[in-house]
Design an enzyme around this catalytic site. Structure first.
Site, PDB file in Angstrom:
ATOM      1  CG  ASP A 126       2.070 -16.333  12.447  1.00  0.00           C
ATOM      2  OD1 ASP A 126       1.190 -15.731  11.809  1.00  0.00           O
ATOM      3  OD2 ASP A 126       1.907 -17.461  12.942  1.00  0.00           O
ATOM      4  CD  GLU A 130      -2.870   1.003   2.454  1.00  0.00           C
ATOM      5  OE1 GLU A 130      -3.134  -0.107   2.946  1.00  0.00           O
ATOM      6  OE2 GLU A 130      -3.336   2.068   2.884  1.00  0.00           O
ATOM      7  CG  HIS A 182      -4.000   6.576  -0.590  1.00  0.00           C
ATOM      8  ND1 HIS A 182      -3.337   5.872   0.366  1.00  0.00           N
ATOM      9  CD2 HIS A 182      -4.648   5.675  -1.355  1.00  0.00           C
ATOM     10  CE1 HIS A 182      -3.582   4.588   0.203  1.00  0.00           C
ATOM     11  NE2 HIS A 182      -4.371   4.451  -0.834  1.00  0.00           N
ATOM     12  CE  LYS A 197      -6.048  -1.779   5.966  1.00  0.00           C
ATOM     13  NZ  LYS A 197      -5.271  -0.922   5.067  1.00  0.00           N
TER      14      LYS A 197
HETATM   15  C1  MEV Z   1      -5.871   2.826   5.133  1.00  0.00           C
HETATM   16  O1  MEV Z   1      -5.087   1.698   4.803  1.00  0.00           O
HETATM   17  C2  MEV Z   1      -5.853   3.071   6.624  1.00  0.00           C
HETATM   18  C3  MEV Z   1      -6.769   4.186   7.124  1.00  0.00           C
HETATM   19  O2  MEV Z   1      -8.100   3.919   6.672  1.00  0.00           O
HETATM   20  C4  MEV Z   1      -6.708   4.185   8.620  1.00  0.00           C
HETATM   21  C5  MEV Z   1      -7.707   5.100   9.282  1.00  0.00           C
HETATM   22  O3  MEV Z   1      -8.749   5.407   8.688  1.00  0.00           O
HETATM   23  O4  MEV Z   1      -7.423   5.499  10.430  1.00  0.00           O
HETATM   24  C6  MEV Z   1      -6.388   5.507   6.545  1.00  0.00           C
END
Ligand code: MEV
Length: 418
Positions: free
Chosen positions: A273, A77, A370, A257
């Site tokens: 792992d 990413e 991004h 995430k």
């Molecule tokens: C994208 O990989 C991760 C985000 O969505 C985390 C977040 O929203 O805090 C940008």
């Protein structure tokens, strides 16, 4: 020092030179090939037909417990490495990250079923404490035994839909390993004795990835003065964002995430792992019975104070670590921290990653940064050469049309005019 300015503007060769001059040395040629030979790959998993590679980047600016650390990260990413470096720079202005990790202790489990009297079973097992610990430690290599080995256990009755059973939990110091092999060997070795003592029979003998004895924590003071010209608004926004994650699982999952973007990217460079790390982290997020963010934020004077706490079952040695030549390079770049040090680095990266994502979300949004990077990947997929990539990507961003078709169209136009 890890505060290398302009790393992103250098070419790969220049970056390697700069990183090499600040780390424990490395065999850079392995980074050209992805570090894994077909011979090794063929012995790692089954039915091997090839190897897949991921890019390895280095996050800058991290200062952890007063020491500069360069952090290798690998994932598919865009933006993640840049975001971690940016947040680490802000944290650095506030003194960097303060991190600590528990001793590397893993939990093993043995399931005992068909136990006629669970209380009698518990009593018999507890009365055999000395024998069980002795037997378990005899199964361990001396080096692990000396570090503490199997030092304690508990046994718990459970009332399940398939009847009463016992779960035996034991605790093992696993040194710099993740510990799965060590724990599973002991679990299988002591199970027959436990079964006999319980008056039942054993079934599952496996470690638990809910690595509650292996918690890592990091904290950082992010100076509001470093949050741009509307720093106060950004800081207030961060707290709103954090409170949304506390109140709403839909946000909390995405919040976490983002944390794992950083942690797993580091784990990938050292063949750790990642499923174990993820499983443990998300279970920990739900430990109160409600899924919550793994980080905490509060405003204090001129700072946003950020904190993270999660289990990190990570290894700097053993298992698959070292099967890929890049693992060694990555460990060298981090100055060979050992599993505890690694957990401290990963916790700090998780916090940085989360802070960066929230900061972007409450200010310009996530897409502009991004998209700049995504545009480059699209340009490459559309067939742009090294000398064409930047131009194709920049035009897509300028024209606010970042997609594969635009990349192809711009590339065709570019070539038609050259
Ligand atoms: C994208 O990989 C991760 C985000 O969505 C985390 C977040 O929203 O805090 C940008």
């Amino acid at each position: 020092m890890s505060d290398i300015s302009g790393l992103h503007k250098m070419n790969v060769k220049q970056r390697r030179e700069v990183i090499a001059s600040r780390s424990n040395g490395a065999y850079w040629s392995d980074l050209d090939t992805g570090g894994l030979t077909m011979d090794v790959a063929d012995r790692m998993i089954e039915n091997v037909i090839g190897i897949i590679s991921y890019p390895v980047g280095v996050a800058t600016n991290f200062m952890i417990n007063g020491k500069d650390v360069l952090v290798p990260m690998s994932l598919e990413e865009p933006s993640v490495v840049a975001a971690a470096s940016k947040a680490a720079k802000i944290a650095r202005a506030g003194g960097g990250f303060i991190a600590e990790a528990d001793e590397p202790v893993m939990i093993g489990t043995v399931q005992l079923v068909d136990v006629k009297d669970v209380y009698e079973g518990v009593k018999n097992i507890m009365e055999s404490r000395k024998e069980i610990l002795k037997m378990a430690n005899e199964m361990l290599p001396e080096i692990i035994r000396n570090a503490g080995g199997v030092f304690d256990f508990e046994v718990k009755p459970l009332y399940t839909e398939s009847g009463n059973m016992l779960v035996f939990y034991f605790y093992v110091h696993v040194l710099d390993a993740m510990g799965a092999n060590t724990v599973d060997t002991v679990a299988e070795g002591i199970a027959p004795f436990l079964a006999e003592k319980s008056g039942g029979r054993y079934l599952l003998r496996i470690l638990s990835n809910y690595a509650l004895k292996r918690i890592a924590r990091a904290t950082a003071k992010f100076p509001i003065s470093e949050l741009g010209k509307n720093g106060e608004d950004a800081a207030e926004g961060l707290i709103h964002a954090y409170n949304l994650a506390r109140a709403d699982i839909f946000r909390a999952v995405t919040h976490n995430k983002g944390i794992m973007n950083g942690i797993i990217a580091v784990a990938n460079t050292i063949n750790n792992d990642t499923r174990a790390i993820e499983a443990g982290a998300h279970a920990y997020a739900a430990r109160s019975g409600r899924y919550m963010p793994l980080t905490d934020y509060r405003l204090e004077g001129d700072y946003v104070i950020g904190k993270i706490e999660l289990p990190l079952q990570v290894a700097s040695f053993g298992g698959s670590v070292g099967l890929n030549a890049v693992n060694k390079i990555a460990l060298n770049i981090m100055k060979n921290p050992g599993s505890k040090g690694l957990a401290e680095i990963m916790a700090s990266v998780g916090l940085a990653q989360n802070f960066a994502a929230m900061y972007a979300l409450v200010t310009e949004g996530i897409q502009s940064g991004h998209m700049r990077l995504h545009a480059k990947s699209l340009a490459i997929s559309a067939g742009a050469t090294v000398s064409e990539v930047d131009e194709v990507a920049n035009r897509m961003v300028r024209e606010k049309s970042v997609n594969f078709d635009s990349a192809k169209k711009i590339l065709e136009e570019l070539r038609a005019h050259s």
